[in-house]
Scaffold this motif. Structure first.
Motif, PDB file in Angstrom:
ATOM      1  N   LEU A   6      -5.603   4.532  -6.392  1.00  0.00           N
ATOM      2  CA  LEU A   6      -5.664   4.342  -4.952  1.00  0.00           C
ATOM      3  C   LEU A   6      -6.751   5.214  -4.340  1.00  0.00           C
ATOM      4  CD1 LEU A   6      -4.315   2.952  -2.494  1.00  0.00           C
ATOM      5  CD2 LEU A   6      -2.835   4.959  -2.298  1.00  0.00           C
TER       6      LEU A   6
ATOM      7  N   GLY B  54      -3.721   1.679   6.104  1.00  0.00           N
ATOM      8  CA  GLY B  54      -4.462   0.520   5.617  1.00  0.00           C
ATOM      9  C   GLY B  54      -4.858  -0.302   6.824  1.00  0.00           C
TER      10      GLY B  54
ATOM     11  N   LEU C  85       0.828  -1.204   0.000  1.00  0.00           N
ATOM     12  CA  LEU C  85       0.000   0.000   0.000  1.00  0.00           C
ATOM     13  C   LEU C  85       0.865   1.259   0.000  1.00  0.00           C
ATOM     14  CD1 LEU C  85      -2.872  -0.930   2.488  1.00  0.00           C
ATOM     15  CD2 LEU C  85      -3.127  -0.388   0.059  1.00  0.00           C
TER      16      LEU C  85
ATOM     17  N   ILE D   9      -8.806   1.558   3.336  1.00  0.00           N
ATOM     18  CA  ILE D   9      -7.710   2.490   3.059  1.00  0.00           C
ATOM     19  C   ILE D   9      -8.226   3.878   3.402  1.00  0.00           C
ATOM     20  CG2 ILE D   9      -6.140   3.418   1.317  1.00  0.00           C
ATOM     21  CD1 ILE D   9      -6.663   0.791  -0.272  1.00  0.00           C
TER      22      ILE D   9
END
Length: 344
Positions: free
Chosen positions: A329, A273, A159, A311
């Protein structure tokens, strides 16, 4: 005709009684006895505890919650053990690594006279239960089960890389916190394979306790070491002092990634995350239901995490650093933006 009058009078009385008292009142069954659950907390009521409580409400399962908060005082936990045994509760819920290990016992130290062994128990928000409290995630091998809340280390590293490629990952940690040291070790192993280095700095100890005032200097040292990201590990001390830590990182211009939700949601970490605490609490309650209602033995209930990863991106911090996330993202993330008056 006169012989019918008594019968009519009796019928009238019966009909009147039915109108006054609903038929269910005469045949109502007694309410089921609530399950008594002893909830041992470490730092007060929070989202995991609320999720645990709400699950039973939503499922219409009657429970009596006996809530005790240690207030981060480890010495209180032995009294909690004694009280739970004395009250003969149906189940014990433990929050956090310290509470769980002290009340339920580690694999190598568990003892019936010091720990909860006969009463079934569920744990939540325990960073590293495997090997310390349970033999295997498939079965604890004990009269306990629970949930995990940390996203796998490799996933966390991926991530961070997806947000911004990095070669040096900085960590400030509490030397008295085993969870943080385990996290550093795991990141170092992942880094050896993925091509990044972990650079850590321990906070200073004063009278045997971690000193919050030393945090900014440690962050400054990491800045001089040219770290690309600051990782915030699972650590109660750092969570309590998250404003100092994230504020220092922001002042140094270092983006931060948090293993837990609080530094992002209520402080100045840039993103994280996580498995949300509320969801972890609900999953833990589901396991408690299996024990209490369906009479499944704790050792037969696997230990796992929620299915959904969250997230979380702290947009004010993003703006201040000028490090905007990739659109891919961003499309997967929950954006925290108080200036907009909403989260996306």
């Amino acid at each position: 005709m006169t012989s019918r009058r008594p019968l009519l009078a009796a019928l009238l009385i019966a009909l009147t009684a039915m109108a006054i008292w609903p038929s269910g009142a005469w045949s109502a069954e007694p309410k089921p006895k609530p399950y008594r659950i002893y909830m041992a907390l470490w730092r007060g009521w929070e989202e995991a505890a609320q999720g645990f409580k709400d699950y039973f409400t939503n499922q219409n399962i009657p429970v009596e919650l006996i809530i005790r908060d240690a207030g981060q005082d480890k010495s209180k936990l032995k009294d909690f053990v004694a009280e739970a045994k004395r009250l003969e509760v149906d189940l014990v819920f433990t929050w956090g690594t310290t509470v769980s290990e002290e009340m339920l016992g580690r694999l190598d130290t568990v003892a019936a006279d010091k720990h909860i062994t006969e009463i079934p128990a569920v744990f939540a928000i325990v960073s590293q239960p495997l090997g310390s409290m349970v033999k295997d995630f498939a079965s604890s091998g004990r009269n306990i089960t629970g949930t995990t809340y940390l996203v796998p280390t490799e996933t966390q590293a991926n991530l961070i890389q997806s947000y911004r490629p990095f070669k040096r990952l900085g960590v400030v940690f509490n030397p008295l916190e085993r969870n943080a040291q385990v996290a550093i070790g795991e990141f170092s192993e992942v880094g050896a394979k993925a091509g990044f280095e972990v650079i850590s700095r321990s906070v200073d100890l004063v009278d045997g306790k971690p000193n919050p005032a030393s945090i900014p200097a440690k962050v400054a040292e990491l800045k001089k070491a040219k770290v690309d990201f600051l990782y915030i590990p699972p650590d109660t001390f750092l969570n309590v002092n998250r404003d100092i830590l994230t504020g220092a990182a922001l002042e140094q211009g270092i983006p931060t990634f948090a293993a837990g939700e609080n530094p992002v949601l209520t402080s100045k970490a840039m993103f994280g995350g996580v498995y949300r605490y509320y969801t972890v609490g609900q999953l833990t309650a589901y396991k408690a239901e299996q024990i209490l209602v369906h009479k499944i033995k704790p050792a037969e209930i696997p230990i796992d995490a929620p299915k959904r990863l969250s997230i979380i991106i702290n947009m004010p911090v993003v703006r201040q650093l000028g490090l905007y996330p990739p659109m891919k993202l961003l499309g997967l993330a929950e954006v925290i933006d108080p200036t907009e008056g909403k989260g996306k």
